[in-house]
Write a protein that holds these residues in place. Structure first.
Motif, PDB file in Angstrom:
ATOM      1  N   UNK A 284       0.840  -1.204   0.000  1.00  0.00           N
ATOM      2  CA  UNK A 284       0.000   0.000   0.000  1.00  0.00           C
ATOM      3  C   UNK A 284       0.870   1.247   0.000  1.00  0.00           C
ATOM      4  N   UNK A 285       1.893   1.264   0.849  1.00  0.00           N
ATOM      5  CA  UNK A 285       2.765   2.427   0.958  1.00  0.00           C
ATOM      6  C   UNK A 285       3.605   2.615  -0.300  1.00  0.00           C
ATOM      7  N   UNK A 286       4.144   1.515  -0.824  1.00  0.00           N
ATOM      8  CA  UNK A 286       4.941   1.618  -2.051  1.00  0.00           C
ATOM      9  C   UNK A 286       4.095   2.145  -3.199  1.00  0.00           C
ATOM     10  N   UNK A 287       2.834   1.707  -3.248  1.00  0.00           N
ATOM     11  CA  UNK A 287       1.934   2.171  -4.314  1.00  0.00           C
ATOM     12  C   UNK A 287       1.674   3.669  -4.183  1.00  0.00           C
ATOM     13  N   UNK A 288       1.470   4.135  -2.958  1.00  0.00           N
ATOM     14  CA  UNK A 288       1.234   5.564  -2.764  1.00  0.00           C
ATOM     15  C   UNK A 288       2.486   6.389  -3.071  1.00  0.00           C
ATOM     16  N   UNK A 289       3.643   5.877  -2.671  1.00  0.00           N
ATOM     17  CA  UNK A 289       4.873   6.589  -3.017  1.00  0.00           C
ATOM     18  C   UNK A 289       5.010   6.728  -4.533  1.00  0.00           C
ATOM     19  N   UNK A 290       4.700   5.648  -5.245  1.00  0.00           N
ATOM     20  CA  UNK A 290       4.777   5.683  -6.713  1.00  0.00           C
ATOM     21  C   UNK A 290       3.753   6.660  -7.283  1.00  0.00           C
ATOM     22  N   UNK A 291       2.536   6.619  -6.741  1.00  0.00           N
ATOM     23  CA  UNK A 291       1.474   7.508  -7.214  1.00  0.00           C
ATOM     24  C   UNK A 291       1.842   8.971  -7.007  1.00  0.00           C
ATOM     25  N   UNK A 292       2.538   9.262  -5.901  1.00  0.00           N
ATOM     26  CA  UNK A 292       2.936  10.634  -5.603  1.00  0.00           C
ATOM     27  C   UNK A 292       4.165  11.084  -6.399  1.00  0.00           C
ATOM     28  N   UNK A 293       4.758  10.159  -7.125  1.00  0.00           N
ATOM     29  CA  UNK A 293       5.915  10.517  -7.937  1.00  0.00           C
ATOM     30  C   UNK A 293       7.234  10.468  -7.203  1.00  0.00           C
ATOM     31  N   UNK A 294       7.271   9.853  -6.021  1.00  0.00           N
ATOM     32  CA  UNK A 294       8.532   9.694  -5.301  1.00  0.00           C
ATOM     33  C   UNK A 294       9.389   8.625  -5.977  1.00  0.00           C
ATOM     34  N   UNK A 295      10.690   8.780  -5.899  1.00  0.00           N
ATOM     35  CA  UNK A 295      11.605   7.817  -6.498  1.00  0.00           C
ATOM     36  C   UNK A 295      11.864   6.668  -5.525  1.00  0.00           C
TER      37      UNK A 295
ATOM     38  N   UNK B 122       0.108   7.762  12.170  1.00  0.00           N
ATOM     39  CA  UNK B 122       1.385   8.384  11.848  1.00  0.00           C
ATOM     40  C   UNK B 122       1.786   8.157  10.405  1.00  0.00           C
ATOM     41  N   UNK B 123       1.518   6.960   9.891  1.00  0.00           N
ATOM     42  CA  UNK B 123       1.807   6.670   8.486  1.00  0.00           C
ATOM     43  C   UNK B 123       0.909   7.519   7.584  1.00  0.00           C
ATOM     44  N   UNK B 124      -0.359   7.647   7.963  1.00  0.00           N
ATOM     45  CA  UNK B 124      -1.279   8.505   7.205  1.00  0.00           C
ATOM     46  C   UNK B 124      -0.747   9.928   7.157  1.00  0.00           C
ATOM     47  N   UNK B 125      -0.244  10.414   8.286  1.00  0.00           N
ATOM     48  CA  UNK B 125       0.313  11.761   8.336  1.00  0.00           C
ATOM     49  C   UNK B 125       1.504  11.894   7.398  1.00  0.00           C
ATOM     50  N   UNK B 126       2.373  10.892   7.382  1.00  0.00           N
ATOM     51  CA  UNK B 126       3.546  10.961   6.519  1.00  0.00           C
ATOM     52  C   UNK B 126       3.147  10.976   5.049  1.00  0.00           C
ATOM     53  N   UNK B 127       2.139  10.205   4.689  1.00  0.00           N
ATOM     54  CA  UNK B 127       1.660  10.218   3.304  1.00  0.00           C
ATOM     55  C   UNK B 127       1.094  11.578   2.926  1.00  0.00           C
ATOM     56  N   UNK B 128       0.395  12.223   3.846  1.00  0.00           N
ATOM     57  CA  UNK B 128      -0.123  13.560   3.559  1.00  0.00           C
ATOM     58  C   UNK B 128       1.007  14.595   3.480  1.00  0.00           C
ATOM     59  N   UNK B 129       2.039  14.433   4.300  1.00  0.00           N
ATOM     60  CA  UNK B 129       3.203  15.312   4.196  1.00  0.00           C
ATOM     61  C   UNK B 129       3.865  15.128   2.827  1.00  0.00           C
ATOM     62  N   UNK B 130       3.999  13.880   2.401  1.00  0.00           N
ATOM     63  CA  UNK B 130       4.597  13.610   1.086  1.00  0.00           C
ATOM     64  C   UNK B 130       3.761  14.243  -0.026  1.00  0.00           C
ATOM     65  N   UNK B 131       2.441  14.152   0.094  1.00  0.00           N
ATOM     66  CA  UNK B 131       1.568  14.737  -0.930  1.00  0.00           C
ATOM     67  C   UNK B 131       1.712  16.257  -0.953  1.00  0.00           C
ATOM     68  N   UNK B 132       1.871  16.865   0.226  1.00  0.00           N
ATOM     69  CA  UNK B 132       2.051  18.317   0.281  1.00  0.00           C
ATOM     70  C   UNK B 132       3.370  18.722  -0.376  1.00  0.00           C
ATOM     71  N   UNK B 133       4.428  17.953  -0.162  1.00  0.00           N
ATOM     72  CA  UNK B 133       5.704  18.269  -0.804  1.00  0.00           C
ATOM     73  C   UNK B 133       5.592  18.183  -2.332  1.00  0.00           C
ATOM     74  N   UNK B 134       4.867  17.182  -2.807  1.00  0.00           N
ATOM     75  CA  UNK B 134       4.740  17.057  -4.260  1.00  0.00           C
ATOM     76  C   UNK B 134       3.788  18.090  -4.844  1.00  0.00           C
ATOM     77  N   UNK B 135       3.045  18.781  -3.977  1.00  0.00           N
ATOM     78  CA  UNK B 135       2.173  19.860  -4.451  1.00  0.00           C
ATOM     79  C   UNK B 135       2.928  21.175  -4.622  1.00  0.00           C
ATOM     80  N   UNK B 136       4.163  21.236  -4.123  1.00  0.00           N
ATOM     81  CA  UNK B 136       4.965  22.449  -4.310  1.00  0.00           C
ATOM     82  C   UNK B 136       5.290  22.633  -5.793  1.00  0.00           C
ATOM     83  N   UNK B 137       5.329  23.865  -6.281  1.00  0.00           N
ATOM     84  CA  UNK B 137       5.665  24.083  -7.691  1.00  0.00           C
ATOM     85  C   UNK B 137       7.084  23.663  -8.033  1.00  0.00           C
ATOM     86  N   UNK B 138       7.966  23.624  -7.033  1.00  0.00           N
ATOM     87  CA  UNK B 138       9.350  23.215  -7.233  1.00  0.00           C
ATOM     88  C   UNK B 138       9.813  22.479  -5.990  1.00  0.00           C
TER      89      UNK B 138
END
Length: 558
Positions: free
Chosen positions: A67-78, A347-363
């Motif tokens: 589940x986590x690996x799939x979300x990381x991939x969906x968010x565009x994390x390497x 806590x994992x849910x929070x980290x996924x939302x933090x990751x999504x916020x980082x990928x929402x940055x323009x840069x």
């Protein structure tokens, strides 16, 4: 304490407008993408019965990883694991088996303690059999060796082959010693077992009381029953044959066999001149273990930094994805699943939302961001230990660790609790960011629990990496004074490490959203501030940080 109060006062006097300028418009906008609905949805899946408590090495553990690996991939994390994978796999050694009784004999008589009711114990040896036979019982006070406090509970006594009876926590009568009422690592069970093994003891028994542990006996029963996990043993590391806990009442019976009184021994242990006390009691027990190796994995995703130089450094976010699995001795019709909704699906849910916020940055920020959902925290911080030993970057290149373990489920607060406030330069940024939210930063409001040493950031702090670990406040908006502390203590008494830690319709994530926004904004600050965070001068983790940074310089000079 005085230094912390001065820091708090100075920062709270800064104009709010100046503090608000810490975050850029883009960062503020990205922080607003963090949503309560998303937090609830992630917790709903990770804490569902389908994952059967996410016990290490189980199907539920593998499902959580996927589940986590799939979300990381969906968010565009390497992928940041080996061989281009999101997973950093490693093995655990699982051991199942416990003795029914623990027998104590002395010239004056004998006593047999019952497993579960009087004692909890597990094998310290990764073997099919572990035996204690007439091992001498020695009371060693708190089992602490702390040269900086001129404290040594062992006094050079030969303890090879003995079984050590150890008090929980650390001495707290003198505020100049061991942080006073605050619990340090010296007060933690893992430190005590480690020290017992170092001096060659065969067994170690920690005397449990609810005040000294920070949790009731039922938490020991659930956490230390069933299959117990460790990383594969290193041949160079000394091992105990038995690691255990005893109740206060049972320990009194055992000590009486020696003709002594437990309370008198406790009093003796509060002083520097304490010496180990052989009790003239022999300890015997035998474990027949089922030993098996089980696979698990940390899940690693990387957002590469945008600065050619600073991108080689990372801000490390961690949250553990495991919990306790299934209750081995559940009765028919009893809830047997330790869902671990607060601890730590939230806590994992929070980290996924933090990751999504980082990928929402323009840069992407200048420094890289490494997200690590670590395994086997409940078994002794094992996943973070493995990650700390196999970091994809040098420890000196990890700017900071931001660890998330449990979210606020009761609504908005006027304050934020920072575990370990006063330890590092991260405090200044945290205080300013929280003030920008209209909230006050407080230090650990339950300092006797030793929370800084009980979660994954501890393994990275030991490497010298400045670490931030904070949780919800206790001053809840719209609630009477003391309500937050009462809720916290009730949750620990009734739901911590129990099957009842489940997602409920009445949970209020509004305060959690503000906390997660703070996790995110702190990371953005660290990721784009040229100066690296540092431990405050004299802090227990300052020396390894300086060593790590010096090693980087030496490495660069080659």
């Amino acid at each position: 304490m005085k230094r912390t109060l001065v820091l708090l006062t100075a920062l709270l006097l800064l104009p709010l407008a100046a503090q608000a300028q810490l975050s850029t418009p883009a960062e503020k906008s990205a922080s607003r993408t963090i949503r309560a609905e998303a937090l609830r949805a992630h917790v709903g899946f990770l804490a569902s019965d389908l994952l059967e408590g996410r016990g290490p090495g189980t199907r539920g553990d593998a499902l959580a990883q996927q589940y986590l690996a799939t979300w990381f991939q969906l968010l565009g994390l390497k992928p940041a694991g080996p061989e281009g994978s999101y997973l950093q796999p490693f093995e655990l050694v699982g051991m199942t088996g416990h003795p029914e009784t623990l027998t104590f004999t002395a010239p004056q008589g004998s006593a047999a303690l019952r497993f579960h009711d009087d004692f909890i114990a597990s094998s310290g040896a990764q073997a099919e059999e572990s035996v204690l036979q007439d091992s001498e019982l020695v009371f060693v006070g708190y089992g602490i060796q702390a040269p900086e406090y001129e404290w040594d509970d062992f006094k050079g006594m030969d303890l090879k082959g003995k079984t050590l009876l150890i008090l929980n926590n650390d001495p707290e009568d003198d505020p100049k010693l061991f942080g006073g009422k605050a619990r340090l690592w010296y007060g933690r069970w893992d430190y005590k077992y480690e020290q017992a093994a170092k001096v060659g003891a065969a067994g170690a028994l920690i005397l449990h009381t609810t005040p000294s542990a920070g949790y009731p006996w039922q938490v020991v029963q659930t956490s230390w029953s069933g299959e117990q996990f460790e990383l594969p043993a290193s041949g160079a590391r000394p091992r105990l044959q038995m690691k255990g806990w005893t109740t206060d009442e049972a320990t009194r019976r055992v000590v009486q066999l020696s003709g002594r009184e437990l309370d008198i021994l406790r009093g003796m242990a509060q002083k520097r001149d304490f010496r180990p006390v052989p009790l003239g009691v022999k300890v015997s027990t035998r474990f027949v273990n089922q030993v098996r190796r089980r696979p698990t994995a940390n899940v690693l995703g990387l957002l590469p930094g945008s600065d050619p130089k600073l991108s080689s450094e990372v801000v490390l976010y961690t949250a553990h994805h495991d919990h306790l699995g299934l209750k081995a001795d559940a009765k028919p019709g009893e809830d047997a699943i330790y869902n671990g909704a607060v601890d730590n699906a939230s806590g994992v849910a929070a980290m996924l939302e933090v990751a999504r916020a980082f990928t929402a940055l323009p840069k992407a920020p200048p420094r890289s961001i490494l997200f690590a959902a670590v395994a086997a925290e409940e078994q002794g911080l094992l996943g973070s230990q493995y990650l700390a030993e196999h970091l994809p970057v040098h420890p000196g290149r990890v700017a900071a660790n931001i660890n998330i373990d449990g979210l606020n489920i009761h609504g908005r607060t006027r304050d934020v609790t920072v575990i370990g406030l006063g330890k590092s330069s991260l405090d200044k940024t945290l205080i300013a960011l929280a003030s920008g939210q209209g909230r006050l930063v407080r230090g650990d409001q339950l300092p006797d629990r030793g929370f800084f040493y009980r979660s994954d950031q501890f393994n990275f702090a030991k490497l010298g990496i400045p670490s931030a670990y904070f949780s919800s406040g206790m001053d809840f908006i719209g609630r009477p004074p003391g309500w937050g502390k009462e809720r916290r203590e009730r949750w620990e008494a009734e739901h911590y490490h129990q099957p009842s830690d489940e997602l409920r319709p009445g949970w209020d994530f509004s305060g959690a959203v503000e906390d997660v926004q703070l996790f995110f904004l702190l990371g953005t600050q660290v990721a784009r501030t040229k100066e690296l965070p540092r431990w405050n001068k004299g802090d227990e983790f300052e020396a390894p940080r300086l060593q790590a940074l010096e090693a980087l310089k030496t490495e660069g000079a080659r």
